[in-house]
Write an enzyme that holds these catalytic residues in place. Structure first.
Site, mmCIF file in Angstrom:
data_model
loop_
_atom_site.group_PDB
_atom_site.id
_atom_site.type_symbol
_atom_site.label_atom_id
_atom_site.label_comp_id
_atom_site.label_asym_id
_atom_site.label_seq_id
_atom_site.Cartn_x
_atom_site.Cartn_y
_atom_site.Cartn_z
ATOM 1 N N SER A 12 0.944 -1.351 0.254
ATOM 2 C CA SER A 12 -0.045 -0.168 -0.366
ATOM 3 C C SER A 12 0.858 0.857 0.149
ATOM 4 O O SER A 12 1.654 1.602 0.627
ATOM 5 C CB SER A 12 -1.486 -0.029 1.609
ATOM 6 O OG SER A 12 -1.572 1.593 1.269
ATOM 7 N N HIS A 37 -1.170 -0.837 -4.185
ATOM 8 C CA HIS A 37 -2.401 -0.738 -4.221
ATOM 9 C C HIS A 37 -2.176 0.568 -3.431
ATOM 10 O O HIS A 37 -1.443 0.853 -3.171
ATOM 11 C CB HIS A 37 -2.530 -1.290 -2.587
ATOM 12 C CG HIS A 37 -3.437 -1.195 -1.682
ATOM 13 N ND1 HIS A 37 -4.704 -2.616 -2.057
ATOM 14 C CD2 HIS A 37 -4.512 -0.439 -1.034
ATOM 15 C CE1 HIS A 37 -6.154 -1.890 -1.408
ATOM 16 N NE2 HIS A 37 -5.836 -0.877 -0.680
ATOM 17 N N ASP A 39 -5.161 3.679 -1.833
ATOM 18 C CA ASP A 39 -6.165 3.846 -1.206
ATOM 19 C C ASP A 39 -6.432 5.285 -1.341
ATOM 20 O O ASP A 39 -6.191 5.960 -1.158
ATOM 21 C CB ASP A 39 -5.847 4.073 0.671
ATOM 22 C CG ASP A 39 -5.012 2.293 0.989
ATOM 23 O OD1 ASP A 39 -6.409 1.661 0.899
ATOM 24 O OD2 ASP A 39 -3.627 2.587 1.629
ATOM 25 N N MET A 41 -9.269 8.023 -0.493
ATOM 26 C CA MET A 41 -10.032 8.305 0.712
ATOM 27 C C MET A 41 -10.530 10.036 0.599
ATOM 28 O O MET A 41 -10.140 10.806 0.189
ATOM 29 C CB MET A 41 -9.566 7.848 2.356
ATOM 30 C CG MET A 41 -8.916 7.080 2.435
ATOM 31 S SD MET A 41 -8.008 7.168 4.909
ATOM 32 C CE MET A 41 -6.887 5.434 3.479
ATOM 33 N N HIS A 70 -8.712 1.291 -3.409
ATOM 34 C CA HIS A 70 -8.988 0.864 -2.547
ATOM 35 C C HIS A 70 -10.321 2.053 -2.303
ATOM 36 O O HIS A 70 -9.660 2.806 -2.085
ATOM 37 C CB HIS A 70 -8.719 -0.040 -1.792
ATOM 38 C CG HIS A 70 -9.825 0.199 -0.380
ATOM 39 N ND1 HIS A 70 -9.607 -0.082 0.884
ATOM 40 C CD2 HIS A 70 -11.375 -0.347 -0.510
ATOM 41 C CE1 HIS A 70 -10.913 -0.150 1.672
ATOM 42 N NE2 HIS A 70 -11.602 0.365 0.341
ATOM 43 N N MET A 72 -12.250 3.951 -0.419
ATOM 44 C CA MET A 72 -13.035 4.563 0.921
ATOM 45 C C MET A 72 -13.090 6.620 0.696
ATOM 46 O O MET A 72 -13.613 7.226 0.931
ATOM 47 C CB MET A 72 -12.151 4.492 1.793
ATOM 48 C CG MET A 72 -11.584 2.506 2.540
ATOM 49 S SD MET A 72 -9.680 3.232 3.079
ATOM 50 C CE MET A 72 -8.893 3.108 2.100
ATOM 51 N N MET A 141 -11.768 -5.861 5.119
ATOM 52 C CA MET A 141 -11.137 -5.220 6.292
ATOM 53 C C MET A 141 -11.214 -5.825 7.449
ATOM 54 O O MET A 141 -11.871 -5.906 7.996
ATOM 55 C CB MET A 141 -11.593 -4.195 6.315
ATOM 56 C CG MET A 141 -11.169 -2.644 5.081
ATOM 57 S SD MET A 141 -10.266 -2.897 3.968
ATOM 58 C CE MET A 141 -9.143 -1.542 5.763
ATOM 59 N N GLY A 146 -9.003 4.024 7.585
ATOM 60 C CA GLY A 146 -8.662 5.561 7.712
ATOM 61 C C GLY A 146 -7.617 5.508 8.125
ATOM 62 O O GLY A 146 -6.897 6.946 7.601
ATOM 63 N N PHE A 147 -6.577 4.703 8.363
ATOM 64 C CA PHE A 147 -5.327 5.379 8.143
ATOM 65 C C PHE A 147 -3.899 3.263 9.177
ATOM 66 O O PHE A 147 -5.153 2.692 8.690
ATOM 67 C CB PHE A 147 -5.226 6.178 10.125
ATOM 68 C CG PHE A 147 -5.923 7.020 10.407
ATOM 69 C CD1 PHE A 147 -5.199 8.441 9.951
ATOM 70 C CD2 PHE A 147 -7.458 7.115 10.814
ATOM 71 C CE1 PHE A 147 -5.898 8.901 10.158
ATOM 72 C CE2 PHE A 147 -8.004 8.482 10.458
ATOM 73 C CZ PHE A 147 -7.295 9.639 10.519
ATOM 74 N N GLY A 148 -3.106 4.118 8.420
ATOM 75 C CA GLY A 148 -2.188 3.045 8.480
ATOM 76 C C GLY A 148 -1.179 2.670 9.644
ATOM 77 O O GLY A 148 -2.053 3.540 10.648
ATOM 78 N N GLY A 149 -1.344 1.720 9.989
ATOM 79 C CA GLY A 149 -0.208 1.348 10.893
ATOM 80 C C GLY A 149 -1.431 0.598 12.197
ATOM 81 O O GLY A 149 -0.984 0.872 13.464
ATOM 82 N N ASP A 179 -6.924 -6.640 4.670
ATOM 83 C CA ASP A 179 -6.094 -4.853 4.419
ATOM 84 C C ASP A 179 -6.533 -5.119 5.718
ATOM 85 O O ASP A 179 -7.761 -4.512 6.466
ATOM 86 C CB ASP A 179 -6.684 -4.611 3.467
ATOM 87 C CG ASP A 179 -5.904 -2.705 3.600
ATOM 88 O OD1 ASP A 179 -5.007 -3.280 4.059
ATOM 89 O OD2 ASP A 179 -6.294 -1.867 3.032
ATOM 90 N N GLY A 180 -5.142 -4.623 6.703
ATOM 91 C CA GLY A 180 -5.329 -3.781 7.592
ATOM 92 C C GLY A 180 -4.239 -5.270 9.014
ATOM 93 O O GLY A 180 -4.651 -5.908 9.141
ATOM 94 N N GLY A 181 -3.170 -4.143 9.467
ATOM 95 C CA GLY A 181 -2.705 -4.752 10.588
ATOM 96 C C GLY A 181 -1.658 -5.895 9.850
ATOM 97 O O GLY A 181 -1.293 -7.362 10.256
ATOM 98 N N GLY A 201 0.875 -2.269 4.146
ATOM 99 C CA GLY A 201 1.627 -0.827 3.864
ATOM 100 C C GLY A 201 3.181 -0.931 5.035
ATOM 101 O O GLY A 201 4.417 -1.233 4.629
#
Length: 220
Positions: A12, A37, A39, A41, A70, A72, A141, A146-149, A179-181, A201
């Protein structure tokens, strides 16, 4: 581009160093990444504002590999033609963000892109059930977007498993993306539960060795 088996890794660019974006994207692709990827938003569907068609066009100028977008955003249909023209390969949106989900999935395919549907942690899998035949990709998801990390939500595992069962029950060859973590540990768990596309990411772009990290995420 269909699911021909194997695990695909989609770094990402939300976690990339934008001052070195071109170099980093080329390096992760050289390191074995399969997709890029993006994102998108709008500050309304999620509390953040990021990239648009210009980013997609810039990435398309760097690679022929699939660009996995993606959205959002509210009313994702407003972005359809411009993202297709910019070079997006996959157009994934949230069912809550539009009124006519099936119509938009068909329109995405009509623009020559793969059609994806994204489900937030609180979004029931049933939102995808009625349109499975129209899906090229189902994105689960594993954090609230909304946010990375962010940290992977363990409750996602059962949802990934049920999503794989849903696709199998309908004979669907759609990709099952998470996607996520995503890191080495959560990647292994997600794959065990049925995922075959991993968006990562921070784990990739903060790694000292992109090639080694991508191989580890893939389980090699």
């Amino acid at each position: 581009m269909t699911d021909g088996g194997g695990i695909r890794i989609a770094p990402s660019v939300l976690s990339a160093d934008l001052s070195r974006l071109a170099d980093q994207v080329k390096q992760v692709l050289a390191g074995g990444a399969d997709w890029v990827h993006v994102d998108v938003m709008d500050g309304r569907f999620v509390p953040n504002l990021t990239f648009g068609a210009n980013m997609i066009a810039a990435l398309r100028g760097l690679t022929d590999q699939p660009i996995d977008v993606h959205l959002m955003v509210v009313e994702p249909e407003r972005y359809l033609e411009s993202f297709a023209a910019a070079g997006a390969s996959i157009f994934t949106f949230h069912p809550e963000a539009t009124v006519h989900v099936q119509r938009l999935l068909a329109a995405v395919r009509g623009q020559g892109m793969l059609a994806g549907l994204a489900l937030n942690p609180g979004s029931p899998l049933q939102l995808a059930e009625e349109v499975v035949a129209d899906l090229d990709l189902l994105l689960i998801m594993t954090v609230n977007p909304g946010f990375g990390g962010q940290t992977y939500l363990p409750a996602s595992n059962d949802k990934i498993r049920r999503a794989r069962e849903l696709l199998a029950a309908h004979g669907s060859r759609a990709f099952l993306e998470v996607d996520g973590g995503i890191n080495r540990e959560t990647a292994r768990v997600a794959i065990e539960h049925g995922a075959n596309v991993l968006v990562a990411g921070t784990a990739i772009f903060e790694a000292a060795d992109y090639t080694a990290e991508i191989r580890a995420l893939r389980g090699q």
